[in-house]
Design a protein around this motif. Structure first.
Motif, PDB file in Angstrom:
ATOM      1  N   ALA A   1       0.834  -1.204   0.000  1.00 60.16           N
ATOM      2  CA  ALA A   1       0.000   0.000   0.000  1.00 60.16           C
ATOM      3  C   ALA A   1       0.865   1.249   0.000  1.00 60.16           C
ATOM      4  O   ALA A   1       0.587   2.222  -0.707  1.00 60.16           O
ATOM      5  N   ALA A   2       1.944   1.210   0.780  1.00 62.70           N
ATOM      6  CA  ALA A   2       2.856   2.354   0.838  1.00 62.70           C
ATOM      7  C   ALA A   2       3.542   2.586  -0.504  1.00 62.70           C
ATOM      8  O   ALA A   2       3.812   3.728  -0.886  1.00 62.70           O
ATOM      9  N   ALA A   3       3.823   1.504  -1.238  1.00 62.67           N
ATOM     10  CA  ALA A   3       4.465   1.645  -2.556  1.00 62.67           C
ATOM     11  C   ALA A   3       3.573   2.422  -3.513  1.00 62.67           C
ATOM     12  O   ALA A   3       4.035   3.300  -4.253  1.00 62.67           O
ATOM     13  N   ALA A   4       2.270   2.123  -3.505  1.00 64.00           N
ATOM     14  CA  ALA A   4       1.328   2.871  -4.347  1.00 64.00           C
ATOM     15  C   ALA A   4       1.265   4.327  -3.909  1.00 64.00           C
ATOM     16  O   ALA A   4       1.179   5.245  -4.738  1.00 64.00           O
ATOM     17  N   CYS A   5       1.312   4.545  -2.604  1.00 65.02           N
ATOM     18  CA  CYS A   5       1.289   5.903  -2.056  1.00 65.02           C
ATOM     19  C   CYS A   5       2.521   6.687  -2.496  1.00 65.02           C
ATOM     20  O   CYS A   5       2.422   7.862  -2.855  1.00 65.02           O
ATOM     21  N   VAL A   6       3.674   6.046  -2.488  1.00 67.63           N
ATOM     22  CA  VAL A   6       4.927   6.700  -2.885  1.00 67.63           C
ATOM     23  C   VAL A   6       4.890   7.076  -4.365  1.00 67.63           C
ATOM     24  O   VAL A   6       5.336   8.157  -4.760  1.00 67.63           O
ATOM     25  N   CYS A   7       4.363   6.187  -5.217  1.00 66.36           N
ATOM     26  CA  CYS A   7       4.222   6.513  -6.649  1.00 66.36           C
ATOM     27  C   CYS A   7       3.410   7.792  -6.822  1.00 66.36           C
ATOM     28  O   CYS A   7       3.747   8.657  -7.634  1.00 66.36           O
ATOM     29  N   HIS A   8       2.339   7.900  -6.050  1.00 70.79           N
ATOM     30  CA  HIS A   8       1.460   9.065  -6.167  1.00 70.79           C
ATOM     31  C   HIS A   8       2.156  10.331  -5.678  1.00 70.79           C
ATOM     32  O   HIS A   8       1.997  11.396  -6.286  1.00 70.79           O
ATOM     33  N   VAL A   9       2.927  10.228  -4.597  1.00 67.96           N
ATOM     34  CA  VAL A   9       3.559  11.425  -4.053  1.00 67.96           C
ATOM     35  C   VAL A   9       4.654  11.941  -4.987  1.00 67.96           C
ATOM     36  O   VAL A   9       4.870  13.156  -5.094  1.00 67.96           O
ATOM     37  N   ILE A  10       5.329  11.044  -5.692  1.00 66.06           N
ATOM     38  CA  ILE A  10       6.343  11.477  -6.660  1.00 66.06           C
ATOM     39  C   ILE A  10       5.680  12.263  -7.789  1.00 66.06           C
ATOM     40  O   ILE A  10       6.167  13.321  -8.215  1.00 66.06           O
ATOM     41  N   TRP A  11       4.542  11.755  -8.269  1.00 65.89           N
ATOM     42  CA  TRP A  11       3.786  12.470  -9.308  1.00 65.89           C
ATOM     43  C   TRP A  11       3.301  13.819  -8.790  1.00 65.89           C
ATOM     44  O   TRP A  11       3.381  14.833  -9.493  1.00 65.89           O
ATOM     45  N   LEU A  12       2.796  13.855  -7.551  1.00 66.85           N
ATOM     46  CA  LEU A  12       2.302  15.102  -6.973  1.00 66.85           C
ATOM     47  C   LEU A  12       3.401  16.147  -6.858  1.00 66.85           C
ATOM     48  O   LEU A  12       3.205  17.323  -7.172  1.00 66.85           O
TER      49      LEU A  12
END
Length: 366
Positions: free
Chosen positions: A298-309
Motif C-alpha cells: 500500500a505504501a508503494a502505491a502511495c509513494v508513486c502518487h507522491v512522486i507524481w504530486l
C-alpha cells in the motif's frame, strides 16, 4: 468560461465524407457525398480534433502544457502566473495578476465563441463557495438528488459509511437484485466521492458485486445512503492561510478484506494544510502473505502518487523543498522501508515495491 459549439471548432486531419442530409440533396447529384472541412457533432474524430485545436492555440500563445497532467496549461510572464485547466469545453483558470486574466479572457473570446460564467460557484455537480477565509467544495445538492432518485430521502441516518466488520462475498445467499439499478446507484455514489473521501472505501466495496448483486450487497449500499443522509453538509474546506503549502499523506491497508480472492485493499490520502485534496482506495493486485507486506505494498502505491504530486506541484511553482511525510501505522513496514537488508520474512517481496527505500534514502519522502 465555456466554449459554445465546441466540436465545430476542430479541423479534420483526414478526409471524411458524409451523405447529403435530407432537405439539402443537390438535384442531379443525388448519388454524391459531401467532404467535411471541419468536425461535426457525432463524428468520432470530433473530440480529438477539438483537443488538438485548443492545444495548438494555447502553445502558440505562450502556454506550456504540464507534462504530468496534460489538461493543465501554465503561462509565466514577468514573474506572474496564469494556470488553465481544460475539461472538454470548460476552462477553469486562475492567476496571480488580474491583467493577465483579463487579457486571457479577451483573447479567448476573440478566437472562439465563448461564454464567461464569472467566478466559479458550480462545476460538474460540485458546489464551490469562495470567501475571504478560503474555498468550500461540496456536493450537497447532488447527494440530495441521489437520495430522491432512489427513494431514500426519508431514511434514518447512520454514523458510519459501512457497518463495522462487514464482509461481503459474491457467493452471498439471498435475492438477486436488478443489476441495472444496482450499477446506476454505484455509479452515482462513485461520483459523490469527488468531494467525499469518507465513503470511498464503502463505495469501492459494493462496486465489486455489480455483475450479480445480492440482497446483502443491496443492504450495504443502502447503508451508505443512510450515512449520506446524515452528512449532507460535509465537504472540503481549503483555507486561504499563508502557511507553507507542504503536502503530507496517510497510507493504510486492510488484511484479507476480500474473502473471494484473499486480496487486501490499499488506501491513501494526501492533505495540504488541513484538507485532503487527493485520495485512493483500491484492491491490491497481488495476494500478500503478511500484514507487514500488505502495508508495504500500500505504501508503494502511495509513494508513486507522491512522486507524481511533487512533480506536478513544481510545474505550478509550489516546489516541495522538504521530504514529504507519509504516515503509516505499521512499524514493521516503516522499518522495512528504511532498512536495505533483506530478511527471511520479506525476501519474497517483489523488487518493484522496494523502490520506497531509494526514495527514503534520497530524502524525497520520509
Amino acid at each position: 468560461m465555456d466554449v459554445k459549439s465546441t466540436f465545430l471548432n476542430g479541423v479534420l486531419e483526414e478526409e471524411v465524407y458524409v451523405e447529403q442530409p435530407p432537405g439539402y440533396v443537390k438535384k442531379g447529384a443525388e448519388g454524391k457525398v459531401l467532404k467535411l472541412k471541419k468536425a461535426l457533432y457525432g463524428l468520432k474524430q470530433a473530440p480529438r480534433a477539438w483537443n488538438t485545436r485548443i492545444d495548438q492555440y494555447f502553445k502558440s500563445h505562450g502556454f506550456l502544457q504540464c507534462p504530468y497532467e496534460n489538461a493543465l496549461y501554465v503561462k509565466v510572464k514577468n514573474g506572474d502566473m496564469l494556470v488553465v485547466a481544460l475539461y472538454v469545453d470548460d476552462l477553469i483558470f486562475m492567476g496571480s495578476n488580474c491583467e493577465m486574466i483579463d487579457e486571457f479572457k479577451k483573447a479567448m473570446v476573440g478566437e472562439f465563441e465563448m461564454k464567461d460564467l464569472g467566478l466559479m460557484f458550480y462545476f460538474l455537480g460540485l458546489e464551490i463557495k469562495q470567501g475571504d477565509g478560503g474555498i468550500f467544495v461540496s456536493q450537497e445538492t447532488y447527494a440530495k438528488e441521489i437520495l430522491r432518485r432512489f427513494k431514500m430521502e426519508d431514511c434514518k441516518p447512520v454514523s458510519t459509511p459501512v457497518d463495522c466488520g462487514v464482509k461481503l462475498s459474491r457467493h452471498d445467499m439471498g435475492k438477486v437484485i436488478d443489476a441495472t439499478l444496482y450499477k446506476s446507484l454505484v455509479g452515482c455514489l462513485r461520483y459523490l466521492t469527488c468531494t467525499r473521501p469518507d465513503i470511498l472505501y464503502a463505495v469501492g466495496l459494493v462496486s465489486r458485486f455489480m455483475e450479480e448483486p445480492r440482497a446483502t450487497h443491496w443492504k450495504t449500499i443502502k447503508w451508505i445512503l443512510c450515512y449520506v443522509q446524515g452528512t449532507l453538509s460535509l465537504g472540503l474546506f481549503y483555507s486561504s492561510s499563508t502557511n507553507k503549502l507542504a503536502i503530507f499523506g496517510y497510507s493504510d491497508s486492510d488484511w484479507d478484506g476480500d474473502i473471494n480472492e484473499r486480496k487486501n485493499t490499499s488506501g491513501f490520502a494526501f492533505c495540504m494544510r488541513d484538507a485532503a485534496f487527493t485520495w485512493v482506495s483500491k484492491k491490491q493486485h497481488i495476494i500478500t502473505l503478511l500484514t507487514c507486506e500488505a502495508e508495504y505494498v500500500a505504501a508503494a502505491a502511495c509513494v508513486c502518487h507522491v512522486i507524481w504530486l511533487r512533480r506536478l506541484l513544481k510545474e505550478i511553482n509550489f516546489i516541495q523543498d522538504e521530504a514529504t511525510q507519509i504516515y503509516l501505522d505499521s512499524k514493521s513496514a516503516i522499518e522495512l522501508a528504511k532498512n536495505p537488508v533483506h530478511h527471511e520474512r520479506n525476501k519474497h517481496i517483489d523488487v518493484r515495491f522496494h523502490f520506497i527505500r531509494e526514495q527514503v534514502k534520497e530524502k524525497i519522502l520520509s
